[in-house]
Design a protein around this motif. Structure first.
Motif, mmCIF file in Angstrom:
data_model
loop_
_atom_site.group_PDB
_atom_site.id
_atom_site.type_symbol
_atom_site.label_atom_id
_atom_site.label_comp_id
_atom_site.label_asym_id
_atom_site.label_seq_id
_atom_site.Cartn_x
_atom_site.Cartn_y
_atom_site.Cartn_z
ATOM 1 N N LEU A 1 0.833 -1.207 0.000
ATOM 2 C CA LEU A 1 0.000 0.000 0.000
ATOM 3 C C LEU A 1 0.868 1.258 0.000
ATOM 4 C CD1 LEU A 1 -2.780 -1.032 2.566
ATOM 5 C CD2 LEU A 1 -3.042 -0.778 0.086
ATOM 6 N N LEU A 2 1.919 1.246 0.803
ATOM 7 C CA LEU A 2 2.819 2.397 0.857
ATOM 8 C C LEU A 2 3.518 2.609 -0.484
ATOM 9 C CD1 LEU A 2 4.434 1.973 4.391
ATOM 10 C CD2 LEU A 2 2.928 3.820 3.640
ATOM 11 N N ALA A 3 3.916 1.521 -1.132
ATOM 12 C CA ALA A 3 4.565 1.640 -2.443
ATOM 13 C C ALA A 3 3.621 2.299 -3.451
ATOM 14 C CB ALA A 3 4.991 0.260 -2.950
ATOM 15 N N SER A 4 2.355 1.936 -3.414
ATOM 16 C CA SER A 4 1.368 2.526 -4.323
ATOM 17 C C SER A 4 1.215 4.022 -4.082
ATOM 18 C CB SER A 4 0.017 1.827 -4.153
ATOM 19 O OG SER A 4 0.119 0.450 -4.402
ATOM 20 N N VAL A 5 1.170 4.410 -2.802
ATOM 21 C CA VAL A 5 1.040 5.830 -2.467
ATOM 22 C C VAL A 5 2.266 6.608 -2.932
ATOM 23 C CG1 VAL A 5 0.906 7.473 -0.556
ATOM 24 C CG2 VAL A 5 -0.505 5.408 -0.523
ATOM 25 N N LEU A 6 3.446 6.055 -2.730
ATOM 26 C CA LEU A 6 4.684 6.741 -3.114
ATOM 27 C C LEU A 6 4.771 6.925 -4.627
ATOM 28 C CD1 LEU A 6 7.132 4.929 -0.676
ATOM 29 C CD2 LEU A 6 6.532 7.357 -0.621
ATOM 30 N N LEU A 7 4.395 5.902 -5.390
ATOM 31 C CA LEU A 7 4.425 6.019 -6.854
ATOM 32 C C LEU A 7 3.405 7.044 -7.341
ATOM 33 C CD1 LEU A 7 4.852 2.264 -7.855
ATOM 34 C CD2 LEU A 7 6.549 4.099 -8.083
ATOM 35 N N LEU A 8 2.241 7.092 -6.699
ATOM 36 C CA LEU A 8 1.240 8.092 -7.055
ATOM 37 C C LEU A 8 1.766 9.499 -6.771
ATOM 38 C CD1 LEU A 8 -1.617 8.895 -7.928
ATOM 39 C CD2 LEU A 8 -2.353 8.540 -5.550
ATOM 40 N N MET A 9 2.427 9.676 -5.632
ATOM 41 C CA MET A 9 2.986 10.973 -5.286
ATOM 42 C C MET A 9 4.108 11.385 -6.246
ATOM 43 S SD MET A 9 3.104 10.775 -1.140
ATOM 44 C CE MET A 9 3.945 12.369 -1.040
ATOM 45 N N ALA A 10 4.915 10.404 -6.671
ATOM 46 C CA ALA A 10 5.973 10.701 -7.639
ATOM 47 C C ALA A 10 5.375 11.243 -8.939
ATOM 48 C CB ALA A 10 6.803 9.447 -7.916
ATOM 49 N N ALA A 11 4.273 10.624 -9.366
ATOM 50 C CA ALA A 11 3.603 11.090 -10.590
ATOM 51 C C ALA A 11 3.041 12.498 -10.397
ATOM 52 C CB ALA A 11 2.487 10.115 -10.966
ATOM 53 N N ILE A 12 2.485 12.772 -9.215
ATOM 54 C CA ILE A 12 1.916 14.095 -8.943
ATOM 55 C C ILE A 12 3.002 15.160 -8.918
ATOM 56 C CG2 ILE A 12 0.779 15.493 -7.164
ATOM 57 C CD1 ILE A 12 -0.858 12.982 -6.444
ATOM 58 N N PHE A 13 4.119 14.882 -8.241
ATOM 59 C CA PHE A 13 5.195 15.868 -8.168
ATOM 60 C C PHE A 13 5.887 16.068 -9.514
ATOM 61 C CE2 PHE A 13 4.755 15.860 -3.612
ATOM 62 C CZ PHE A 13 5.254 17.106 -3.234
ATOM 63 N N ALA A 14 5.872 15.051 -10.368
ATOM 64 C CA ALA A 14 6.417 15.225 -11.718
ATOM 65 C C ALA A 14 5.518 16.137 -12.543
ATOM 66 C CB ALA A 14 6.562 13.864 -12.401
ATOM 67 N N TRP A 15 4.220 16.130 -12.225
ATOM 68 C CA TRP A 15 3.248 16.929 -12.980
ATOM 69 C C TRP A 15 3.126 18.361 -12.450
ATOM 70 C CZ3 TRP A 15 -1.489 18.697 -10.861
ATOM 71 C CH2 TRP A 15 -2.340 19.312 -11.786
ATOM 72 N N LEU A 16 3.298 18.551 -11.144
ATOM 73 C CA LEU A 16 3.127 19.874 -10.544
ATOM 74 C C LEU A 16 4.109 20.897 -11.114
ATOM 75 C CD1 LEU A 16 2.650 19.023 -6.739
ATOM 76 C CD2 LEU A 16 0.906 19.852 -8.320
#
Length: 421
Positions: free
Chosen positions: A199-214
């Motif tokens: 679950l933590l890995a999924s959250v971290l990958l989602l956050m990586a995608a968000i910070f790449a987009w911001l």
């Protein structure tokens, strides 16, 4: 002052809005890495039981996790200087996610060294996040409120640490249904970490995608010079005495805080203290880390009017007194005294960090790397305390973090003053 974003000069009004949005984004980042770091306090008693480890062997969890800070921090500082703060955050999140994914095969194979390797990879990603995010926060605003600003974001980091023990106690310590001592029990104990870390890995990958987009403000070294009002004249970041002493402060602070958190569950399980079962003691960890959260929210406001050094020294000496009570007494008084140290911890890390970075100018990212390398205290101090616990007693071993807080008191009173050596 102006900051160049996509070749455009931002007005002060728009700049302020960009800072608010950037700080909001970073705040959630602080929350998630606090959450991950605090899960180690649940893993230590858990893996100690699964693999039948001594205190020193169990402390290798923190040794591998925080040892990554020492090995990775300096290269991470150079990488962040090259890529920029935002891209450094994206890379850090991705590496941390890979570390979380490695928990699955480690649990499946029931191999303690593989657990330690997974923790090292996870911590390498967190280290990169620390190097990138902490100076980013200090740069996004006025220099005189840098400690207050970093304390506020660290408050959400502490919120993550307060929530993590409840999560760990429920999904890790409380997930085993087999009879104690059976082979099935050991298998379930080892595998109980798989779902939480997936679950933590999924959250971290989602956050990586968000910070790449911001689209966040590009705060480069030159911008940090303008924000802090200082220009570095020295070629070596180690020529700044207050930074070197601050690195020692980070070393002993993280070491002391992590040592207490690592052994709290075992301490509360002692018959002369509370005799709590692991599952119940794990929930009490939330009071330790929750105290830090509450204190950081209070400190973020109070430190706008109170000198950072004085606040740091006061909290450090309160910690010394509380640990003395925990060592010299038994029962509920000793337990709650040690838990209350969390409240005193609240402002220490962000305050030491911002005081140590004062006046570094374009060497700020390198200074951040040095400070994050000093987080290796979290690897070494718990091992030393574990040795004292094995040889003497667990209760008396808390003299080790007490000595750490004595040094922090010195840094708050004297050591933080800006001088070049």
């Amino acid at each position: 002052m102006s900051i160049n974003i996509n070749s455009a000069v931002v007005s002060k009004e728009a700049e302020g809005k960009s800072y608010q949005f950037a700080l909001t984004s970073l705040t959630f980042l602080f929350f998630i890495w606090g959450f991950i770091t605090c899960l180690n306090d649940v893993l230590i008693p858990h893996l100690k039981q699964v693999f039948e480890l001594s205190y020193v062997q169990a402390s290798l969890v923190q040794f591998c996790f925080f040892g990554a800070y020492f090995i990775v921090s300096i290269p991470a500082g150079a990488l962040v200087h090259r890529l920029g703060f935002q891209q450094g955050i994206v890379v850090g999140l991705t590496i941390a996610a890979i570390g979380c994914l490695l928990f699955y095969p480690a649990a499946e194979l029931r191999t303690y060294p593989l657990f330690l390797a997974a923790l090292f990879v996870l911590a390498s990603g967190i280290t990169l996040l620390q190097v990138a995010a902490n100076p980013f926060v200090t740069a996004l605003g006025k220099a005189e409120t840098a400690s207050s600003r970093l304390t506020m974001t660290q408050a959400f980091n502490a919120f993550g640490t307060a929530v993590a023990p409840q999560f760990g106690a429920l999904l890790i310590l409380g997930a085993v249904t087999a009879s104690i001592g059976t082979e099935e029990y050991k298998i379930q104990e080892a595998q109980s970490v798989q779902i939480p870390y997936l679950l933590l890995a999924s959250v971290l990958l989602l956050m990586a995608a968000i910070f790449a987009w911001l689209r966040l403000p590009k705060v480069q070294s030159e911008s940090i010079d303008e924000v802090t009002g200082h220009t570095s004249q020295s070629d070596s970041v180690l020529s700044y005495r207050h930074l070197v002493l601050g690195a020692i402060g980070i070393f002993v602070y993280v070491g002391g805080e992590v040592s207490i958190g690592s052994y709290l569950v075992s301490f509360m399980g002692l018959p002369e203290i509370s005799g709590l079962a692991e599952h119940d003691a794990g929930r009490y960890l939330s009071y330790y880390w929750g105290g830090a959260m509450v204190g950081r929210f209070i400190g973020a406001i109070a430190m706008q009017k109170i000198a950072a050094g004085k606040a740091l020294a006061f909290n450090a000496m309160c910690s010394v007194l509380l640990i003395l009570i925990a060592i010299c007494t038994n029962g509920a008084l000793a337990m709650w005294a040690l838990l209350a140290v969390g409240l005193c911890n609240s402002i220490m890390f962000p305050t030491i960090f911002s005081l140590a970075l004062a006046g570094l100018g374009r060497l700020t990212s390198n200074g951040s790397g040095v400070l994050c390398a000093a987080i290796v205290g979290g690897a070494l101090v718990p091992v030393f305390q574990g040795f004292i616990a094995d040889v003497v007693s667990l209760q008396l071993s808390f003299v080790v973090p007490m000595l750490c807080y004595l040094y922090i008191g010195y840094y708050g009173l004297v050591g933080h003053k800006v001088e070049s050596v």
